[in-house]
Design a protein around this motif. Structure first.
Motif, PDB file in Angstrom:
ATOM      1  N   CYS A 121      -0.374 -14.792  -6.432  1.00  0.00           N
ATOM      2  CA  CYS A 121       0.230 -13.832  -5.495  1.00  0.00           C
ATOM      3  C   CYS A 121       0.314 -12.441  -6.112  1.00  0.00           C
ATOM      4  O   CYS A 121      -0.002 -11.441  -5.459  1.00  0.00           O
ATOM      5  CB  CYS A 121       1.622 -14.309  -5.077  1.00  0.00           C
ATOM      6  SG  CYS A 121       1.606 -15.635  -3.853  1.00  0.00           S
ATOM      7  N   GLU A 122       0.728 -12.364  -7.349  1.00  0.00           N
ATOM      8  CA  GLU A 122       0.851 -11.082  -8.042  1.00  0.00           C
ATOM      9  C   GLU A 122      -0.506 -10.377  -8.129  1.00  0.00           C
ATOM     10  O   GLU A 122      -0.623  -9.184  -7.832  1.00  0.00           O
ATOM     11  CB  GLU A 122       1.421 -11.335  -9.432  1.00  0.00           C
ATOM     12  CG  GLU A 122       1.669 -10.097 -10.258  1.00  0.00           C
ATOM     13  CD  GLU A 122       2.243 -10.469 -11.609  1.00  0.00           C
ATOM     14  OE1 GLU A 122       3.260  -9.857 -11.975  1.00  0.00           O
ATOM     15  OE2 GLU A 122       1.686 -11.354 -12.299  1.00  0.00           O
ATOM     16  N   THR A 123      -1.532 -11.116  -8.485  1.00  0.00           N
ATOM     17  CA  THR A 123      -2.867 -10.536  -8.642  1.00  0.00           C
ATOM     18  C   THR A 123      -3.434 -10.075  -7.307  1.00  0.00           C
ATOM     19  O   THR A 123      -3.984  -8.976  -7.198  1.00  0.00           O
ATOM     20  CB  THR A 123      -3.815 -11.560  -9.300  1.00  0.00           C
ATOM     21  OG1 THR A 123      -3.273 -11.917 -10.574  1.00  0.00           O
ATOM     22  CG2 THR A 123      -5.210 -11.009  -9.466  1.00  0.00           C
ATOM     23  N   LEU A 124      -3.296 -10.903  -6.279  1.00  0.00           N
ATOM     24  CA  LEU A 124      -3.844 -10.516  -4.981  1.00  0.00           C
ATOM     25  C   LEU A 124      -3.061  -9.366  -4.363  1.00  0.00           C
ATOM     26  O   LEU A 124      -3.641  -8.473  -3.744  1.00  0.00           O
ATOM     27  CB  LEU A 124      -3.906 -11.702  -4.030  1.00  0.00           C
ATOM     28  CG  LEU A 124      -5.292 -11.736  -3.393  1.00  0.00           C
ATOM     29  CD1 LEU A 124      -5.866 -13.104  -3.388  1.00  0.00           C
ATOM     30  CD2 LEU A 124      -5.255 -11.142  -2.034  1.00  0.00           C
ATOM     31  N   ALA A 125      -1.753  -9.339  -4.550  1.00  0.00           N
ATOM     32  CA  ALA A 125      -0.953  -8.218  -4.044  1.00  0.00           C
ATOM     33  C   ALA A 125      -1.376  -6.922  -4.732  1.00  0.00           C
ATOM     34  O   ALA A 125      -1.499  -5.880  -4.079  1.00  0.00           O
ATOM     35  CB  ALA A 125       0.532  -8.489  -4.246  1.00  0.00           C
ATOM     36  N   ASP A 126      -1.610  -6.971  -6.042  1.00  0.00           N
ATOM     37  CA  ASP A 126      -2.087  -5.778  -6.750  1.00  0.00           C
ATOM     38  C   ASP A 126      -3.437  -5.336  -6.216  1.00  0.00           C
ATOM     39  O   ASP A 126      -3.680  -4.144  -6.014  1.00  0.00           O
ATOM     40  CB  ASP A 126      -2.195  -6.034  -8.249  1.00  0.00           C
ATOM     41  CG  ASP A 126      -0.885  -5.823  -8.977  1.00  0.00           C
ATOM     42  OD1 ASP A 126       0.056  -5.249  -8.390  1.00  0.00           O
ATOM     43  OD2 ASP A 126      -0.798  -6.235 -10.147  1.00  0.00           O
ATOM     44  N   ALA A 127      -4.327  -6.289  -5.979  1.00  0.00           N
ATOM     45  CA  ALA A 127      -5.651  -5.946  -5.452  1.00  0.00           C
ATOM     46  C   ALA A 127      -5.534  -5.291  -4.078  1.00  0.00           C
ATOM     47  O   ALA A 127      -6.189  -4.280  -3.810  1.00  0.00           O
ATOM     48  CB  ALA A 127      -6.529  -7.188  -5.377  1.00  0.00           C
ATOM     49  N   LEU A 128      -4.690  -5.829  -3.213  1.00  0.00           N
ATOM     50  CA  LEU A 128      -4.507  -5.230  -1.889  1.00  0.00           C
ATOM     51  C   LEU A 128      -3.922  -3.828  -1.998  1.00  0.00           C
ATOM     52  O   LEU A 128      -4.364  -2.906  -1.308  1.00  0.00           O
ATOM     53  CB  LEU A 128      -3.572  -6.097  -1.043  1.00  0.00           C
ATOM     54  CG  LEU A 128      -4.120  -7.429  -0.546  1.00  0.00           C
ATOM     55  CD1 LEU A 128      -3.023  -8.230   0.141  1.00  0.00           C
ATOM     56  CD2 LEU A 128      -5.286  -7.204   0.404  1.00  0.00           C
ATOM     57  N   ARG A 129      -2.949  -3.677  -2.866  1.00  0.00           N
ATOM     58  CA  ARG A 129      -2.275  -2.390  -3.029  1.00  0.00           C
ATOM     59  C   ARG A 129      -3.264  -1.321  -3.489  1.00  0.00           C
ATOM     60  O   ARG A 129      -3.222  -0.176  -3.048  1.00  0.00           O
ATOM     61  CB  ARG A 129      -1.134  -2.531  -4.029  1.00  0.00           C
ATOM     62  CG  ARG A 129      -0.311  -1.296  -4.249  1.00  0.00           C
ATOM     63  CD  ARG A 129       0.836  -1.573  -5.206  1.00  0.00           C
ATOM     64  NE  ARG A 129       0.423  -2.128  -6.482  1.00  0.00           N
ATOM     65  CZ  ARG A 129      -0.077  -1.420  -7.478  1.00  0.00           C
ATOM     66  NH1 ARG A 129      -0.247  -0.122  -7.359  1.00  0.00           N
ATOM     67  NH2 ARG A 129      -0.430  -1.999  -8.613  1.00  0.00           N
ATOM     68  N   VAL A 130      -4.188  -1.694  -4.353  1.00  0.00           N
ATOM     69  CA  VAL A 130      -5.120  -0.735  -4.937  1.00  0.00           C
ATOM     70  C   VAL A 130      -6.376  -0.556  -4.087  1.00  0.00           C
ATOM     71  O   VAL A 130      -6.878   0.551  -3.921  1.00  0.00           O
ATOM     72  CB  VAL A 130      -5.506  -1.177  -6.364  1.00  0.00           C
ATOM     73  CG1 VAL A 130      -6.617  -0.314  -6.932  1.00  0.00           C
ATOM     74  CG2 VAL A 130      -4.288  -1.148  -7.266  1.00  0.00           C
ATOM     75  N   GLU A 131      -6.884  -1.639  -3.518  1.00  0.00           N
ATOM     76  CA  GLU A 131      -8.201  -1.616  -2.890  1.00  0.00           C
ATOM     77  C   GLU A 131      -8.224  -1.285  -1.410  1.00  0.00           C
ATOM     78  O   GLU A 131      -9.237  -0.820  -0.907  1.00  0.00           O
ATOM     79  CB  GLU A 131      -8.901  -2.968  -3.099  1.00  0.00           C
ATOM     80  CG  GLU A 131      -9.163  -3.303  -4.553  1.00  0.00           C
ATOM     81  CD  GLU A 131     -10.160  -2.375  -5.219  1.00  0.00           C
ATOM     82  OE1 GLU A 131     -11.050  -1.847  -4.527  1.00  0.00           O
ATOM     83  OE2 GLU A 131     -10.041  -2.167  -6.427  1.00  0.00           O
ATOM     84  N   LEU A 132      -7.150  -1.548  -0.688  1.00  0.00           N
ATOM     85  CA  LEU A 132      -7.189  -1.267   0.749  1.00  0.00           C
ATOM     86  C   LEU A 132      -7.247   0.226   1.007  1.00  0.00           C
ATOM     87  O   LEU A 132      -6.572   0.993   0.331  1.00  0.00           O
ATOM     88  CB  LEU A 132      -5.945  -1.847   1.442  1.00  0.00           C
ATOM     89  CG  LEU A 132      -5.965  -3.335   1.708  1.00  0.00           C
ATOM     90  CD1 LEU A 132      -4.678  -3.748   2.402  1.00  0.00           C
ATOM     91  CD2 LEU A 132      -7.138  -3.739   2.580  1.00  0.00           C
ATOM     92  N   PRO A 133      -8.037   0.649   1.986  1.00  0.00           N
ATOM     93  CA  PRO A 133      -8.073   2.061   2.314  1.00  0.00           C
ATOM     94  C   PRO A 133      -6.675   2.562   2.662  1.00  0.00           C
ATOM     95  O   PRO A 133      -5.988   1.979   3.481  1.00  0.00           O
ATOM     96  CB  PRO A 133      -8.994   2.121   3.542  1.00  0.00           C
ATOM     97  CG  PRO A 133      -9.807   0.865   3.465  1.00  0.00           C
ATOM     98  CD  PRO A 133      -8.923  -0.156   2.806  1.00  0.00           C
ATOM     99  N   GLY A 134      -6.242   3.589   1.998  1.00  0.00           N
ATOM    100  CA  GLY A 134      -4.901   4.121   2.231  1.00  0.00           C
ATOM    101  C   GLY A 134      -3.833   3.385   1.462  1.00  0.00           C
ATOM    102  O   GLY A 134      -2.667   3.782   1.474  1.00  0.00           O
ATOM    103  N   GLY A 135      -4.189   2.288   0.804  1.00  0.00           N
ATOM    104  CA  GLY A 135      -3.209   1.517   0.029  1.00  0.00           C
ATOM    105  C   GLY A 135      -2.168   0.878   0.898  1.00  0.00           C
ATOM    106  O   GLY A 135      -2.230   0.901   2.112  1.00  0.00           O
ATOM    107  N   LEU A 136      -1.204   0.270   0.252  1.00  0.00           N
ATOM    108  CA  LEU A 136      -0.075  -0.338   0.977  1.00  0.00           C
ATOM    109  C   LEU A 136       1.201   0.289   0.512  1.00  0.00           C
ATOM    110  O   LEU A 136       1.333   0.815  -0.526  1.00  0.00           O
ATOM    111  CB  LEU A 136      -0.020  -1.833   0.706  1.00  0.00           C
ATOM    112  CG  LEU A 136      -1.062  -2.660   1.427  1.00  0.00           C
ATOM    113  CD1 LEU A 136      -1.019  -4.113   0.963  1.00  0.00           C
ATOM    114  CD2 LEU A 136      -0.852  -2.623   2.919  1.00  0.00           C
TER     115      LEU A 136
END
Length: 136
Positions: A121-136
């Motif tokens: 969960c920690e790794t995927l949340a970091d990936a989403l936070r960094v990689e999604l356009p505009g971030g989270l």
């Protein structure tokens, strides 16, 4: 996972020492990762916006108490607690078959879920936070 399924195979050696995988195991692995990704994404909303959640950002701030020593002005401590809460909410969502996307009971499905799910969960949340356009 699409690349794995493109092969016609009976057995899959994933690096685990006690289990030779099958095409069904690849499908289960994909379902688990979809649940982790979905729960990670949803956890950002819970922690950032849900006032009913004990993990919401206001409660994160209260727990860290950034206005008092020894935490005075420690923005990294706040950010670290925020990310920790996101991972914990993700874990709760994935382990609850009534909340996760697949409806699976992962503790009964995968042998090593308990010791590994937080880091997933920690790794995927970091990936989403960094990689999604505009971030989270």
């Amino acid at each position: 996972f699409d690349e794995y399924r493109a092969f016609d195979f009976r057995y899959f050696t994933s690096g685990h020492t006690t289990h030779i995988g099958t095409p069904e195991d690849v499908q289960i692995g994909e379902e688990y990762m979809v649940d982790i990704a979905d729960a990670s994404y949803r956890a950002f909303t819970v922690v950032s916006q849900d006032p009913a959640s004990s993990a919401n950002f206001g409660n994160v701030l209260a727990a860290v108490n950034p206005g008092a020593p020894p935490n005075l002005g420690n923005s990294w401590l706040i950010f670290g607690e925020y990310l920790r809460q996101i991972a914990l909410v993700c874990v709760d969502i994935v382990l609850d078959s009534t909340q996760n996307y697949s409806g699976r009971n992962w503790i009964e499905t995968l042998a090593a879920v308990r010791p590994t799910i937080y880091s997933h969960c920690e790794t995927l949340a970091d990936a989403l936070r960094v990689e999604l356009p505009g971030g989270l």
